[in-house]
Design an enzyme around this catalytic site. Structure first.
Site, mmCIF file in Angstrom:
data_model
loop_
_atom_site.group_PDB
_atom_site.id
_atom_site.type_symbol
_atom_site.label_atom_id
_atom_site.label_comp_id
_atom_site.label_asym_id
_atom_site.label_seq_id
_atom_site.Cartn_x
_atom_site.Cartn_y
_atom_site.Cartn_z
ATOM 1 N N HIS A 1 0.867 -1.182 0.000
ATOM 2 C CA HIS A 1 0.000 0.000 0.000
ATOM 3 C C HIS A 1 0.912 1.243 0.000
ATOM 4 O O HIS A 1 2.019 1.188 0.554
ATOM 5 C CB HIS A 1 -0.840 -0.040 1.277
ATOM 6 C CG HIS A 1 -1.897 1.002 1.388
ATOM 7 N ND1 HIS A 1 -1.629 2.301 1.751
ATOM 8 C CD2 HIS A 1 -3.230 0.936 1.196
ATOM 9 C CE1 HIS A 1 -2.771 2.992 1.785
ATOM 10 N NE2 HIS A 1 -3.749 2.181 1.445
ATOM 11 N N ASP B 1 3.086 -4.735 7.824
ATOM 12 C CA ASP B 1 1.876 -3.928 7.679
ATOM 13 C C ASP B 1 0.666 -4.851 7.853
ATOM 14 O O ASP B 1 0.300 -5.605 6.951
ATOM 15 C CB ASP B 1 1.871 -3.275 6.285
ATOM 16 C CG ASP B 1 0.575 -2.527 6.015
ATOM 17 O OD1 ASP B 1 -0.302 -2.498 6.896
ATOM 18 O OD2 ASP B 1 0.435 -1.972 4.899
ATOM 19 N N GLN C 1 -4.612 -5.027 6.902
ATOM 20 C CA GLN C 1 -5.683 -5.869 6.359
ATOM 21 C C GLN C 1 -5.725 -7.242 7.028
ATOM 22 O O GLN C 1 -6.520 -8.101 6.620
ATOM 23 C CB GLN C 1 -5.507 -6.056 4.840
ATOM 24 C CG GLN C 1 -5.610 -4.792 4.021
ATOM 25 C CD GLN C 1 -7.021 -4.209 3.993
ATOM 26 O OE1 GLN C 1 -8.000 -4.837 4.382
ATOM 27 N NE2 GLN C 1 -7.136 -2.970 3.519
ATOM 28 N N LYS D 1 -10.619 -0.047 10.189
ATOM 29 C CA LYS D 1 -10.908 -1.211 9.335
ATOM 30 C C LYS D 1 -11.383 -2.396 10.179
ATOM 31 O O LYS D 1 -11.678 -3.458 9.644
ATOM 32 C CB LYS D 1 -9.661 -1.618 8.546
ATOM 33 C CG LYS D 1 -9.219 -0.572 7.517
ATOM 34 C CD LYS D 1 -8.082 -1.110 6.685
ATOM 35 C CE LYS D 1 -7.287 -0.015 5.992
ATOM 36 N NZ LYS D 1 -7.969 0.597 4.869
ATOM 37 N N CYS E 1 -4.560 2.725 -3.781
ATOM 38 C CA CYS E 1 -3.323 3.172 -3.102
ATOM 39 C C CYS E 1 -2.203 2.172 -3.322
ATOM 40 O O CYS E 1 -1.425 1.864 -2.407
ATOM 41 C CB CYS E 1 -3.548 3.381 -1.604
ATOM 42 S SG CYS E 1 -4.691 4.684 -1.236
HETATM 43 C C1 LIG Z 1 -2.501 -2.827 3.410
HETATM 44 C C2 LIG Z 1 -2.771 -1.443 3.952
HETATM 45 N N1 LIG Z 1 -1.810 -0.798 4.611
HETATM 46 C C3 LIG Z 1 -1.992 0.425 5.122
HETATM 47 C C4 LIG Z 1 -3.188 1.080 4.979
HETATM 48 C C5 LIG Z 1 -3.325 2.446 5.534
HETATM 49 O O1 LIG Z 1 -4.305 2.528 6.540
HETATM 50 P P1 LIG Z 1 -4.653 3.967 7.121
HETATM 51 O O2 LIG Z 1 -5.157 4.778 5.956
HETATM 52 O O3 LIG Z 1 -5.721 3.736 8.135
HETATM 53 O O4 LIG Z 1 -3.408 4.514 7.673
HETATM 54 C C6 LIG Z 1 -4.226 0.460 4.293
HETATM 55 C C7 LIG Z 1 -5.503 1.169 4.068
HETATM 56 O O5 LIG Z 1 -6.183 0.955 3.087
HETATM 57 C C8 LIG Z 1 -4.014 -0.840 3.765
HETATM 58 O O6 LIG Z 1 -4.974 -1.477 3.088
#
Ligand SMILES: Cc1ncc(COP(=O)(O)O)c(C=O)c1O
Length: 409
Positions: free
Chosen positions: A105, A184, A187, A210, A350
């Site tokens: 992401h 990370d 998800q 989420k 993203c």
């Molecule tokens: C795999 C992953 N990492 C990081 C994020 C970032 O999350 P946040 O926008 O809450 O910081 C997301 C959000 O879509 C994501 O899907």
């Protein structure tokens, strides 16, 4: 929604919130609102207890024994930035290597790209294979004595791939002993049992909104010895131990990293979300999503024009299905579904480096959560049938794009 019952299939972007979460936050605002940590009066003590209780709940939820290793931040993005600013700037310099995957992401990509540009470090980008899994040979090859930081997603927000993060962390620590591992988990934590202590990573991040919680609250977990050694990310109130005219010293963990008044209600809401998910059982959450995903993959597979990205095996993926319908733009797919009351996401998710790697501009994405049903999957499939009809698609009219990770149905 648009005259139809809402079918919410945009859970990878954010989840809906249960009544219990809203009530926990409302209760705090109405009955216990005060600033935390520095008050002697009862209301402040109540607010502090609720905030710290939420931290303990979150720690237990992800198998972390020491709640001082749980730092509350705004979201996963801020957690990754914290690691980059505090650990990265101090430890990663010219010629050092940062290893990450092409499927990250943007929050776990741009941060490291910018650090590398600033510090003269080398960014090594590992591809994914035809099933959307990290190319292990390339991953191992990328690890050297110069590797200082390795990062990867636990579950991909596009391909749905579930990484074996325990195995990957082990490989890193064996092959690149000087490297830290950042996972990370944005998800993963909402959708499956996660025990951070057993992964063997050094930092793990996730985000409250989420996983049934509110926006504006996220979590950084860090190994205690790293967090102790790292300088603060932000300076100000709350994060200090003593301030004199010439110098300052820092608070204990985790407050050293929580400058200013925290998102108290957000943390309390996240604590309530964790209670809700715990009562459901994360094994059950995973099972429910796997059933829906398997069913949706099977039904989607019956439509000639649909191109699905990532593995077709629901065991190997989370409840995320990214796809395209022939040559139709993903935004058109999402608009037609929206007119049927079905919310899906479309665009680059993203993950522009991954889109480039796949050779596509965009994809549509359906993602499931605890409240979705098989009947809703049927409505979603009916919506895709409508897309095919509206655009009068015949699969002979165009050639299915084929790239390394595309599985055409
Ligand atoms: C795999 C992953 N990492 C990081 C994020 C970032 O999350 P946040 O926008 O809450 O910081 C997301 C959000 O879509 C994501 O899907």
């Amino acid at each position: 929604m648009n005259g139809k019952p809402l079918v919410y299939l945009d859970n990878a972007a954010t989840s809906q919130k249960p009544r219990q979460v809203l009530e926990a936050m409302d209760d705090y605002w109405r009955k216990h609102n005060a600033n935390v940590h520095r008050g002697i009066h009862t209301l402040s003590v109540e607010a502090t207890e609720r905030l710290e209780d939420a931290r303990k709940k979150v720690a237990d939820f992800v198998g972390v024994k020491d709640a001082r290793e749980i730092v509350f931040v705004r979201n996963a993005t801020e957690a990754i930035n914290l690691v980059a600013y505090s650990w990265g700037r101090l430890n990663i310099g010219r010629g050092d290597e940062i290893v990450l995957t092409v499927a990250e992401h943007h929050s776990n990509f741009v941060v490291w790209q910018q650090l590398a540009l600033e510090n003269g470090a080398v960014l090594k980008i590992v591809p994914v294979d035809e099933n959307g899994e990290i190319d292990l040979a390339a991953f191992k090859k990328a690890l050297t004595k110069k590797t200082k930081l390795v990062t990867f997603f636990h579950v991909s927000n596009v391909l749905g791939t579930v990484n074996d993060v325990h195995r990957l962390s082990g490989i890193v620590h064996r092959k690149a002993p000087r490297a830290v591992v950042v996972v990370d988990g944005a998800q993963a934590v909402p959708h499956m049992p996660v025990n951070i202590d057993s992964i063997g990573c050094d930092f793990y991040v996730f985000t409250g909104h989420k996983m049934l919680g509110p926006t504006g609250i996220g979590v950084l977990w860090g190994r205690r010895e790293f967090l102790e050694a790292m300088p603060p990310f932000l300076f100000g109130g709350e994060m200090i131990s003593k301030v004199s005219l010439g110098r300052s010293s820092w608070n204990e963990l985790p407050w050293k990293f929580e400058a200013g008044t925290p998102n108290i209600a957000g943390a309390i809401g996240l604590g309530a979300a964790v209670d809700y998910l715990t009562a459901l059982g994360m094994g059950n959450v995973r099972k429910h999503e796997m059933e829906l995903t398997e069913y949706a993959l099977k039904q989607l597979g019956k439509i000639d024009d649909v191109i699905i990205y990532g593995s077709k095996d629901s065991e190997k993926r989370g409840g995320v299905i990214a796809f395209n319908v022939g040559p139709v733009h993903a935004h058109d797919v999402a608009s037609i579904l929206d007119s049927e009351g079905i919310a899906i996401r479309s665009g680059h998710h993203c993950a522009q480096p991954l889109m480039e790697f796949l050779g596509i501009e965009s994809a549509a994405r359906a993602s499931f959560y605890i409240y979705n049903t098989k009947e809703e999957v049927d409505k979603f499939i009916a919506g895709i049938d409508k897309v095919v009809k509206v655009f009068k698609l015949r699969s002979t009219d165009y050639s299915l794009r084929s790239t390394a990770v595309v599985s055409s149905q």
